[in-house]
Design an enzyme around this catalytic site. Structure first.
Site, PDB file in Angstrom:
ATOM      1  N   GLU A  49       0.836  -1.199   0.000  1.00 19.57           N
ATOM      2  CA  GLU A  49       0.000   0.000   0.000  1.00 19.57           C
ATOM      3  C   GLU A  49       0.873   1.252   0.000  1.00 19.57           C
ATOM      4  OE1 GLU A  49      -3.614  -2.062   2.551  1.00 19.57           O
ATOM      5  OE2 GLU A  49      -2.107  -0.881   3.627  1.00 19.57           O
ATOM      6  N   TYR A  63      -4.594   6.270   1.066  1.00 20.75           N
ATOM      7  CA  TYR A  63      -3.617   5.319   0.544  1.00 20.75           C
ATOM      8  C   TYR A  63      -4.259   4.459  -0.537  1.00 20.75           C
ATOM      9  CZ  TYR A  63      -5.866   1.932   3.683  1.00 20.75           C
ATOM     10  OH  TYR A  63      -6.769   1.131   4.323  1.00 20.75           O
TER      11      TYR A  63
END
Length: 135
Positions: A49, A63
């Protein structure tokens, strides 16, 4: 609320309150800054991520999942916390919203149910940890 935000904004240490995670490792970029990449691993699943936005003044970050082993594409998530209480650390309101493009390993509805339960577990863990970090 400062302690609550400090815990939640520690992008590379989400395993501290995400009980379903075995580890979360810093992969690249400056830690907890835009461009930072983490690798989160659970018993069977993993996701890489990337932190794409952070706004400490408004207690928010966004994110994206850039790689994973569970067949999703186009996943973006935004975490936001607001103090709805009287300033004593009680009454934080968390909004954790997400969008996902394609789900190859399940239906979109199945993924929404899965990720919603994981985010709820993380919010509960964050709430428990924050009790020990508030001044």
């Amino acid at each position: 609320m400062a302690g609550f935000w400090k815990l939640s904004a520690d992008f590379v240490n989400v395993q501290k309150y995400g009980a379903h995670l075995i580890a979360c490792e810093h992969v690249e970029g400056e830690i907890n800054a835009v461009g930072c990449v983490r690798l989160c691993r659970g018993p069977e699943l993993w996701a890489k991520e990337k932190l794409v936005a952070i706004d400490p003044l408004n207690y928010s970050y966004t994110y994206q999942v850039i790689d994973c082993n569970f067949g999703i594409e186009g996943y973006t998530s935004t975490f936001n916390v607001e103090n709805a209480g009287d300033g004593d650390g009680e009454g934080n309101v968390i909004e954790w919203r997400f969008d996902v493009g394609a789900c190859k390993s399940c239906t979109k509805e199945e993924f929404v149910g899965f990720i919603s339960s994981k985010l709820e577990q993380m919010i509960q863990g964050l709430d428990e940890m924050a009790k020990f970090h508030e001044p």
